[in-house]
Design a protein around this motif. Structure first.
Motif, PDB file in Angstrom:
ATOM      1  N   UNK A   1     -28.421  43.478  62.816  1.00 27.43           N
ATOM      2  CA  UNK A   1     -27.502  43.626  63.952  1.00 27.43           C
ATOM      3  C   UNK A   1     -28.065  44.579  65.014  1.00 27.43           C
ATOM      4  N   UNK A   2     -29.360  44.419  65.294  1.00 30.89           N
ATOM      5  CA  UNK A   2     -30.015  45.219  66.329  1.00 30.89           C
ATOM      6  C   UNK A   2     -30.738  44.290  67.287  1.00 30.89           C
ATOM      7  N   UNK A   3     -30.869  44.746  68.526  1.00 32.68           N
ATOM      8  CA  UNK A   3     -31.657  44.030  69.531  1.00 32.68           C
ATOM      9  C   UNK A   3     -32.662  45.015  70.114  1.00 32.68           C
ATOM     10  N   UNK A   4     -33.934  44.643  70.083  1.00 34.77           N
ATOM     11  CA  UNK A   4     -35.006  45.496  70.584  1.00 34.77           C
ATOM     12  C   UNK A   4     -35.596  44.841  71.820  1.00 34.77           C
ATOM     13  N   UNK A   5     -35.856  45.647  72.856  1.00 30.24           N
ATOM     14  CA  UNK A   5     -36.472  45.137  74.084  1.00 30.24           C
ATOM     15  C   UNK A   5     -37.774  45.903  74.335  1.00 30.24           C
ATOM     16  N   UNK A   6     -38.882  45.155  74.372  1.00 28.79           N
ATOM     17  CA  UNK A   6     -40.194  45.727  74.692  1.00 28.79           C
ATOM     18  C   UNK A   6     -40.862  44.823  75.717  1.00 28.79           C
ATOM     19  N   UNK A   7     -41.828  45.357  76.428  1.00 26.07           N
ATOM     20  CA  UNK A   7     -42.573  44.539  77.375  1.00 26.07           C
ATOM     21  C   UNK A   7     -43.159  43.317  76.687  1.00 26.07           C
ATOM     22  N   UNK A   8     -43.148  42.182  77.365  1.00 27.22           N
ATOM     23  CA  UNK A   8     -43.561  40.920  76.743  1.00 27.22           C
ATOM     24  C   UNK A   8     -44.955  40.996  76.135  1.00 27.22           C
TER      25      UNK A   8
END
Length: 584
Positions: free
Chosen positions: A533-540
């Motif tokens: 239940x986590x969402x991680x955002x990193x540069x593509x």
């Protein structure tokens, strides 16, 4: 006296030419009693007549003539009413509110305003300082729901102040430490009234009743200037409307906002005229945008990370982009508790990054010493577009707020690169950031927001950019437009390999910036991914390696794009690129 009794042509804030030209960048013209603004491929109609009463037939005739004259791709209109055919075009309804200049301070506010005046100093100026920029950023971060076009006024305020010829002014409340606790942007150009354009107040440097003190000062200054009333603009939301009514604001004209794309029947049917317009636009410098459609899109750069029965998601971001993915993010965040980013994205953090980037390290060569004058001129033209009297007279001179030569002489290489590249993209209509949008929505819906890196770690990574890569990117600025176009199409399709193939020479695509940070991100995101239940955002670019790293950690990784077209494109790639298939 009621405003309309004066018989003056300026009835609403949008009738102020200095304000509208500075904020929109459009050129004004009138047809009959109606004012229009246009630039590039858009037309804005102000359906409040300059004299007399509004009439459907008069406005429809004026609008038809304006569309023939401009041949716009996008049309916008505001007015008190519209013809029946506009029913499906109306996207916002509100009212203007006004306040008489001789209105007294409300009784319940007399003592609070007096106490605020004992602590705070009120200043009026036309200079937009770094302190204003930090206040604007803080206010927007905590603003809640506000129409994007209203939020855009804050973004354009610095340029508007510089270009409005003195009619736009800032009214600030300053605390004893010199901090700006609240600020108003006011327009004095209309003869009969002062327009309250936008305002902001600080939570970090909060002072009780600072905004009320500024309202009292605004009324006093309006009376000194011979104005009859204050145009307080729209209600916008319940909080803003409640504040305006507290001061005695009265509802004035109704307000409708419409937008549409003209059909063939609406547009100019003269083929020669249409071809000539298209030809002129095809080589109009700043008028030719990389991407014309800025509508919301489904988010395709998304991967599911599953271990046993625990599911999380990883999104590959674009720091600068031209579309919103709000609908996809809101849908995704319904299923997560934690949202993780590379680092904090709050206003204070970003201000520290900006400050660090604009102070070149002692003993390091300036970029302008490593580039020839020809290369600098070419970079200036790419970033800023055509300049000079001829470009301005032809409507080709873009409105930019950047000094390329100052950056090359004073900024660190990574800051010069990011600032020039961002300014170039903004001139092409790229005003979004995938990271910032996800950060804003995650905070808005109450998720636990986490940054994986500290300021020191991010600055250390940015400082590792090889100067030669930045110089090579600047020297190859003629290819920026094609580079951005390829990235745009690949990103919307969720085509990671296609995107990386088009940006291999991007200055940040180095082992230190990407490779070393991949391992750091892997270690710091793993506990959240394992919990689910986590969402991680990193540069593509980080997803190239992170997919394999997480597979080594026991996660099942698969791409799960939103939207029908990205899903079809994803399956098509799997069929047509067998050499790129990888089982994670």
């Amino acid at each position: 006296m009621a405003p309309e009794a004066s018989g003056h042509a300026q009835r609403v804030p949008e009738h102020s030419l200095p304000l509208m030209q500075a904020m929109s960048g459009g050129r004004p013209f009138t047809i009959g009693e109606y004012l229009f603004f246009s630039a590039d491929d858009w037309l804005m109609a102000i359906a409040y007549p300059l004299h007399g009463k509004y009439a459907h037939s008069d406005f429809s005739n004026a609008l038809a003539s304006a569309q023939k004259r401009v041949a716009p791709v996008y049309c916008y209109a505001i007015g008190p009413d519209f013809p029946a055919e506009f029913n499906d075009r109306i996207i916002e309804r509100d009212r203007y509110y006004i306040l008489a200049a001789d209105a007294p301070i409300p009784k319940k506010l007399v003592n609070p305003v007096r106490k605020a005046a004992q602590i705070l100093e009120v200043r009026e100026s036309m200079a937009f300082t770094p302190a204003h920029r930090r206040l604007w950023a803080e206010f927007l971060e905590n603003r809640g729901r506000m129409p994007d076009r209203v939020a855009g006024l804050y973004t354009r305020a610095p340029t508007a102040l510089a270009e409005a010829g003195g009619s736009l002014r800032l009214l600030d409340a300053i605390d004893p430490a010199g901090n700006i606790t609240a600020s108003l942007l006011l327009d004095y150009a209309p003869e009969m009234f002062v327009s309250y354009v936008i305002g902001a107040h600080s939570r970090k440097f909060y002072a009780p009743h600072a905004a009320d003190l500024l309202f009292a000062a605004m009324l006093a200054n309006a009376r000194k200037a011979g104005k009859r009333f204050i145009h307080l603009g729209l209600g916008v939301n319940d909080g803003i409307l409640r504040f305006k009514r507290k001061w005695g604001a009265k509802a004035y004209y109704p307000y409708l906002y419409a937008q549409w794309q003209p059909t063939a029947a609406d547009s100019e049917d003269n083929v020669i005229h249409a071809l000539a317009t298209a030809f002129l636009r095809s080589d109009a410098g700043s008028g030719q945008k990389i991407i014309e459609d800025h509508s919301p899109k489904p988010f395709a750069m998304l991967w599911e990370a599953r271990k046993k029965d625990r599911v999380s998601w990883i999104g590959g971001t674009a720091h600068f982009f031209c579309h919103s993915f709000e609908a996809s993010f809101r849908k995704l965040f319904r299923n997560v508790d934690h949202v993780i980013f590379e680092g904090p994205l709050d206003a204070e953090f970003m201000a520290q990054v900006d400050s660090a980037g604009k102070s070149r390290e002692v003993g390091t060569p300036a970029l302008d010493e490593l580039l020839s004058e020809t290369e600098i001129l070419r970079l200036e033209k790419t970033v800023m577009g055509p300049r000079g009297r001829l470009a301005a007279s032809l409507g080709m001179q873009a409105r930019v707020n950047i000094d390329v030569r100052w950056l090359l002489a004073n900024a660190r290489p990574w800051c010069a690169f990011f600032t020039c590249w961002t300014s170039f993209l903004e001139r092409q209509g790229w005003h979004e950031s995938v990271d910032m949008e996800a950060w804003r929505i995650a905070r808005e819906v109450g998720k636990n927001v986490v940054g994986m890196e500290s300021l020191e770690e991010q600055l250390e990574s940015l400082g590792s950019l090889p100067v030669e890569r930045v110089l090579r990117f600047f020297r190859n600025c003629n290819a920026w437009k094609a580079h951005a176009r390829r990235n745009h199409h690949a990103y919307l399709a969720g085509d990671l390999e296609g995107m990386m193939g088009s940006s291999a020479e991007f200055p940040t695509r180095t082992e230190h910036v990407i490779g070393r940070r991949d391992q750091r991100f892997r270690e710091r995101m793993r506990p959240y991914l394992e919990a689910g239940r986590s969402a991680v955002f990193v540069g593509s670019a980080h997803m190239v390696n992170l997919r394999h790293m997480l597979a080594e950690d026991g996660f099942s990784i698969r791409q799960v794009p939103f939207g029908i077209w990205p899903k079809l494109h994803y399956h098509w790639r799997r069929l047509t690129r067998p050499d790129e298939r990888v089982t994670w």
